[in-house]
Design a protein around this motif. Structure first.
Motif, short mmCIF file in Angstrom:
data_model
loop_
_atom_site.label_atom_id
_atom_site.label_comp_id
_atom_site.label_asym_id
_atom_site.label_seq_id
_atom_site.Cartn_x
_atom_site.Cartn_y
_atom_site.Cartn_z
N LEU A 223 106.22 22.37 -47.68
CA LEU A 223 105.03 22.39 -46.83
C LEU A 223 104.84 21.11 -46.03
CD1 LEU A 223 102.19 24.32 -48.70
CD2 LEU A 223 103.62 25.07 -46.81
N PRO A 224 105.12 19.93 -46.60
CA PRO A 224 105.02 18.73 -45.75
C PRO A 224 105.95 18.81 -44.55
CG PRO A 224 105.09 18.09 -48.05
CD PRO A 224 105.39 19.57 -48.01
N GLY A 225 107.16 19.30 -44.75
CA GLY A 225 108.13 19.39 -43.66
C GLY A 225 107.68 20.32 -42.55
N ARG B 35 101.62 2.92 -24.84
CA ARG B 35 102.78 3.29 -25.66
C ARG B 35 102.53 3.00 -27.13
NH1 ARG B 35 108.11 4.05 -23.11
NH2 ARG B 35 107.75 3.92 -20.88
N LEU B 36 101.98 1.84 -27.41
CA LEU B 36 101.66 1.49 -28.80
C LEU B 36 100.61 2.46 -29.35
CD1 LEU B 36 101.84 -0.35 -31.27
CD2 LEU B 36 100.08 -1.80 -30.20
N LYS B 37 99.60 2.76 -28.56
CA LYS B 37 98.57 3.70 -28.99
C LYS B 37 99.16 5.09 -29.20
CE LYS B 37 94.76 1.33 -26.67
NZ LYS B 37 93.80 1.43 -25.54
N GLY B 38 100.11 5.48 -28.36
CA GLY B 38 100.79 6.76 -28.53
C GLY B 38 101.57 6.80 -29.83
N ALA B 39 102.25 5.71 -30.14
CA ALA B 39 103.00 5.63 -31.40
C ALA B 39 102.04 5.71 -32.59
CB ALA B 39 103.81 4.34 -31.45
N ILE B 40 100.90 5.06 -32.47
CA ILE B 40 99.89 5.12 -33.53
C ILE B 40 99.39 6.56 -33.68
CG2 ILE B 40 97.54 4.41 -34.16
CD1 ILE B 40 98.27 1.64 -32.88
N ALA B 41 99.15 7.23 -32.55
CA ALA B 41 98.68 8.62 -32.59
C ALA B 41 99.69 9.51 -33.31
CB ALA B 41 98.42 9.13 -31.18
N VAL B 42 100.97 9.35 -33.00
CA VAL B 42 102.01 10.16 -33.65
C VAL B 42 102.06 9.83 -35.14
CG1 VAL B 42 104.50 10.59 -33.79
CG2 VAL B 42 103.37 10.52 -31.57
N LEU B 43 101.95 8.56 -35.48
CA LEU B 43 101.96 8.16 -36.89
C LEU B 43 100.78 8.78 -37.64
CD1 LEU B 43 103.33 6.46 -39.08
CD2 LEU B 43 101.91 4.54 -38.36
N VAL B 44 99.61 8.75 -37.04
CA VAL B 44 98.42 9.35 -37.67
C VAL B 44 98.62 10.86 -37.83
CG1 VAL B 44 95.97 9.93 -37.26
CG2 VAL B 44 96.79 7.58 -36.91
N LEU B 45 99.10 11.51 -36.77
CA LEU B 45 99.31 12.96 -36.80
C LEU B 45 100.33 13.36 -37.87
CD1 LEU B 45 98.51 15.57 -35.29
CD2 LEU B 45 100.48 15.17 -33.81
N VAL B 46 101.47 12.68 -37.89
CA VAL B 46 102.52 12.99 -38.85
C VAL B 46 102.05 12.71 -40.27
CG1 VAL B 46 104.81 12.22 -39.64
CG2 VAL B 46 104.43 12.79 -37.24
N SER B 47 101.37 11.59 -40.46
CA SER B 47 100.87 11.26 -41.80
C SER B 47 99.85 12.28 -42.29
CB SER B 47 100.23 9.86 -41.79
OG SER B 47 101.18 8.89 -41.45
#
Length: 175
Positions: free
Chosen positions: A160-162, A52-64
Motif C-alpha cells: 500500500l505505501p508503494g 524549485r526548492l519549494k517544489g521539492a519540498i512539496a513532493v517530499l511532503v506529498l510522498v511522505s
C-alpha cells in the motif's frame, strides 16, 4: 498473505465493485483527496522565490504523507489492504468508460462523441466515428498504463505505501 495474491484479490474486487457511486458521492475518493493536497501545496508553495526548492519540498511532503498513510492502512489488516488497493486500481472504471464509447458509437456518432468527451481533454465535437474510436483507444492505452499497470507494479513492489506514493505522484504530475 503473498503480495501478488493480495493484488489478484484487489483486481477481482475492483472488477466486481468498480467505483461505487453511492460511496464516492458521500466521501471523497482518495484521488480527489490527493488532488486537494496537491492544490493546497501548489497555492502555498508555488509563489515567490526559490520555487524549485519549494517544489521539492512539496513532493517530499506529498510522498511522505502518501507513504505513511499507505503504511498505516496496510497495518489494519489484509481486508483493508485489498479494499484500498482495489480503490487505487482503475481497471473497471477504464473498461466502463471505453465501453460507453463503443456503446455510444453503436447508437450514433453523436452519442459516441459525448461518451469519449468524458475521457479525453481535446475537442471532439467534429470527430467522426473513426476519430472518436481512435480517441477512445488512445485514452485506453494511456490510462491502462497510468491507472492499472503502474499502480499494480508499485503495489507488487511496495504494498500500500508503494501504490499510494505512485498515485500521489501521478496525481501531482497530471495536475
Amino acid at each position: 498473505m503473498n503480495g501478488l495474491l493480495l493484488l489478484a484479490l484487489a483486481f477481482i474486487l475492483d472488477a466486481v465493485m468498480g467505483e461505487p457511486r453511492w460511496l464516492w458521492s458521500r466521501v471523497p475518493h482518495p484521488a480527489v483527496i490527493m488532488g486537494r493536497v496537491v492544490s493546497a501545496l501548489d497555492r502555498t508553495l508555488n509563489q515567490g522565490n526559490m520555487q524549485r526548492l519549494k517544489g521539492a519540498i512539496a513532493v517530499l511532503v506529498l510522498v511522505s504523507a502518501a507513504g505513511v498513510t499507505g503504511w498505516l492502512l496496510q497495518h489494519l489488516g489484509t481486508a483493508v489492504t485489498i479494499v484500498i488497493a482495489a480503490i487505487l486500481l482503475a481497471q473497471k472504471s477504464l473498461v466502463d468508460h471505453v465501453g460507453a464509447v463503443a456503446a455510444g458509437l453503436r447508437e450514433s456518432e453523436q452519442a459516441g462523441r459525448q461518451a469519449v468527451a468524458l475521457i479525453v481533454s481535446r475537442d471532439v465535437s467534429a470527430s467522426d466515428t473513426s476519430a472518436t474510436s481512435r480517441s477512445a483507444i488512445e485514452s485506453l492505452s494511456e490510462n491502462f498504463s497510468d491507472g492499472v499497470i503502474a499502480p499494480a507494479f508499485w503495489f507488487a513492489v511496495g504494498g500500500l505505501p508503494g501504490i499510494a506514493i505512485y498515485k500521489a505522484v501521478n496525481t501531482a504530475d497530471s495536475m
